[in-house]
Design a protein around this motif. Sequence first.
Motif, short mmCIF file in Angstrom:
data_model
loop_
_atom_site.label_atom_id
_atom_site.label_comp_id
_atom_site.label_asym_id
_atom_site.label_seq_id
_atom_site.Cartn_x
_atom_site.Cartn_y
_atom_site.Cartn_z
N UNK A 11 0.82 -1.21 0.00
CA UNK A 11 0.00 0.00 0.00
C UNK A 11 0.86 1.26 0.00
N UNK A 12 1.99 1.21 0.71
CA UNK A 12 2.89 2.36 0.73
C UNK A 12 3.45 2.63 -0.66
N UNK A 13 3.91 1.57 -1.33
CA UNK A 13 4.45 1.73 -2.69
C UNK A 13 3.39 2.31 -3.63
N UNK A 16 9.51 -6.20 13.38
CA UNK A 16 8.71 -6.90 12.37
C UNK A 16 7.42 -6.15 12.02
N UNK A 17 7.29 -4.92 12.49
CA UNK A 17 6.08 -4.14 12.26
C UNK A 17 6.10 -3.50 10.87
N UNK A 18 4.91 -3.08 10.43
CA UNK A 18 4.84 -2.32 9.18
C UNK A 18 5.63 -1.02 9.27
N UNK A 19 5.66 -0.42 10.47
CA UNK A 19 6.43 0.82 10.63
C UNK A 19 7.89 0.57 10.31
N UNK A 52 12.80 0.82 6.66
CA UNK A 52 13.95 0.20 6.01
C UNK A 52 13.97 0.45 4.50
N UNK A 53 12.94 1.12 3.97
CA UNK A 53 12.88 1.39 2.54
C UNK A 53 13.14 2.85 2.18
#
Length: 425
Positions: A299-301, A339-342, A347-348
């Motif tokens: 969704x972020x991408x 391991x969270x979405x945050x 990391x991207x």
Amino acid sequence: MQWTEFTAKSGFKPPRSDVFEANQSDLAAWESLPECFSPGFFDRYAGKLEVPVPFSAEISDLNARVAAEPALRIYANLITAAAFDRGERLADWPSPEPLLPRRQCGLFQLLLAMSALPRIAASYRRLGLPPEYVNGPARWIGGTIAIYAAAHNGNPGHDLRQIHWLKNYMDNRLFRVGRFEFLVHPAPEWLPAIYRSRRNGRTIALCRDGWRLTPDGFQAGSPEQAGAADENPETELTIAVLEESGGRIRGIPINPATGRAELNRREELDLDEYHPVLSAHELVPSMHIPGGGGMTLELARESLNQAVEFFRRYFHKELRGICCSSWILSPDWLTELPDSNLARFMREVYLTPLPETKRAGLFFVYGRDDGDLSRYPADNSLRRAFRRLIDAGRPLRTGGMFILTADLPRFGTGTYRAGEHELKN
């Protein structure tokens, strides 16, 4: 109704008395019933909130109370004039508890927030945006209901501290495109100096000249800022120097994986190879992250790519970068919630240092940021992470990030992490 009667009924003491004293002689002009308290208004927009509304049956009683009480109508109109016409922040404005049952106070404020939606729709039409973009502001309002409930025993509502945000939509400065919102402005001052290699696409950020850096590599707040990391006079600060000479530029690099300045290093770049990516007045929208969860990399991408096309189509602007400053980007989440979405999102992107912010994020997670922090609940993973930081006496930080739009095709591959800041092949 006279001004003295209004203040006696409401118990309202204006934080900016001079503004309201100017209207004392004509309070009748403030007594009109706002549209949001008319029959059918809530039902017309409730579905756009995209959250459950089990309280909808209570709206008709609230509408009747507002219609019968001039003081409520006056207060409602004063709120919307301050927030939507003048853009004031209403953090110190009280809820109308002397005039309404406590549960209905939140709903009163929620309907006032929803009253922005017709105005936003009209503003977006003038800009030529399709009607579906108005659903974004409505979804943001829907997200504020949970924030209010967290601090009010589960009661639905909207906190007046957030209502000013809606003016950004009205002014055509804020747009929700997919999962994220994007606020239109030039490159903010907290962004570092960003350079990119013409040869291999390597991106490196250097601390701006004059940045005051703490020993752990974060920006220090100004001495006047409450909660600033350098309030302790014994803290030794490093003053960043960014100097250009002989076709080269030299400065303190920022580690994209940690968002910290590398105080023990100096990076020297050949300006024949490296070029500055952003100019001072270039459009670099800041990304804001509405509540609602589901912040997956997919969704972020999608949202970031849609934003590039959105600004190209409706503003005729080619974005070269998108930035964000938020408690959601606190560097602590990389270790506390790996391991969270945050953390996956962090990391991207290229992380950058920001000053410590007192009690950052508490309001959005708990609906409040006052009182004894040791008594705040730890009943989910994010709140437990906050509790670990609080119990350890660690500061609650905001963090910054940027991502260059040239790197969006590689979003999800750790673009800024590959050895010594090099891009992956």
